[in-house]
Design an enzyme around this catalytic site. Sequence first.
Site, PDB file in Angstrom:
ATOM      1  N   ALA A 123       0.890  -1.162   0.000  1.00  0.00           N
ATOM      2  CA  ALA A 123       0.000   0.000   0.000  1.00  0.00           C
ATOM      3  C   ALA A 123       0.925   1.208   0.000  1.00  0.00           C
ATOM      4  CB  ALA A 123      -0.877   0.018   1.235  1.00  0.00           C
ATOM      5  N   LYS A 124       0.412   2.347  -0.270  1.00  0.00           N
ATOM      6  CA  LYS A 124       1.189   3.581  -0.110  1.00  0.00           C
ATOM      7  C   LYS A 124       0.197   4.712   0.036  1.00  0.00           C
ATOM      8  CE  LYS A 124       5.594   4.593  -0.028  1.00  0.00           C
ATOM      9  NZ  LYS A 124       6.677   3.747   0.500  1.00  0.00           N
ATOM     10  N   GLY A 125       0.630   5.774   0.714  1.00  0.00           N
ATOM     11  CA  GLY A 125      -0.240   6.938   0.881  1.00  0.00           C
ATOM     12  C   GLY A 125       0.572   8.199   0.737  1.00  0.00           C
TER      13      GLY A 125
END
Length: 434
Positions: A123-125
Amino acid sequence: MAVEKKAKRPRKSTTELRRLNEISMLDTARYFFDVAAERLELEDWVRKMLRFPKRKLIVNIPVQMDDGTIQNFEGFRVQYHPLLGPCKGGIRYHPDVTVEEVEALAVLMTWKCSVMNLPFVGAKGGIRCNPAEMSKVEIERMTRRYAAEIAPIIGPDQDIPAPDVYTGEREMAWIVDTISMHNHSFMPGLVTGKPKVLGGSEGREGATGRGGFYVAQETLKHLGMNFRDTNIVIQGFGNVGYHMAKYCFDQGAKITAVSDVNGGIHNSNGLDIPKLKQHLKDTGSVVGFADSERVENKDLLELDCDMLVPAALENQITEENADRIKAKMIIELANGPTTLEADRILYERGVFVAPDILANAGGVTVSYFEWVQDRAFYFWDAGTVDHMLKRYMTEAFQRVLGMHLDHGVEMRTAAYMVSVNRVAEAARVRGLYA
Ligand code: NAD
């Protein structure tokens, strides 16, 4: 030295080669996914499912600034299909963050977690903002609002954020606090990279450099060498570059050159790393260190050495300089330091490359240990963390090396094959619905 079977990658036209040097990180990740999928003969439905993430969330974050005005920031969270377990990946604050960049990083995190055998996908944000121009209170308001906006899709069993560019323990503590308050229960397993008092792990700070050191150790063993007879050049002397330098130096390796953003330094007899660290603390740069001569950053990569360690930026080894690299092995601690075309040149020249998704996975591995400790509310000492890190890094290296030798593919393709194969196996037994 072990004898290795070599398989050439298909040759491309010059137009295609030119294009390869200009492609984005997402294209690179997709390129290696496609190569691995082809080699693994993945079913069409599995390829279609695995090539794209599951979810891209874009949120609007209105923040009251210190002067009373309201500013809107755009925030992102991209998650891969949770086939192996919850999603895992950092949150970055930067003026150039885009949803495409976050997507590329989320996909790369999937392959990194999978190659390490972690029960995570990527995931990444990120938030498009310039934290350098914001006060601490403004950053706190923005962080808490972002946490509240992504709260429905994060959690210890769903998606576990971590620090990335311009975020750290402070932001992670605010996120834990915000969501714990909403849920009326303390949730340390919600993020990693927290302060120790909130359930952070021992050994996190130097974990990526330490993990890189173990990969270097295995690489040397494979090539019939040892640290004592090895000259090392390191680009970047930040968190990752310094720790890598220190651990190799402690084992008797000669670190003959290092650099930072201000330039490089060289001494063919080896640099004294503890003294260099002190010099960096005193002056803010490695440049000007006693008993060293100055070297330009671009020349540093081409110095005579056994091991080259890019630990600063992406796209440093390119079609331009790959022919002039003299190192026998490259341990990629930066993300994406080698372009696709350079990768092909290095392979054809017989340079051994420990690829980024394997070599710099020490950080996410210790993040996994932090999550495990938080879930058990039982905390390990530094020796236990290091022992487990060594085990995970060594086993992952051996899996990739085995694939490299068995299939006659270069180490990067081998790493993707190990990684994609594991996710594909999970997809097959779970089915398309997952
Ligand atoms: P950092 O900010 O602590 O250090 C970066 C270093 O690179 C500094 O010494 C800086 O001066 C140097 N640098 C910047 N521009 C340069 C240039 N043009 N030439 C030479 N040196 C230059 O960052 P870090 O945490 O050490 O991360 C380094 C790399 O490792 C990045 O690519 C990062 O994405 C990757 N990485 C880091 C981690 C981690 O846990 N920190 C994990 C995985 C990958």
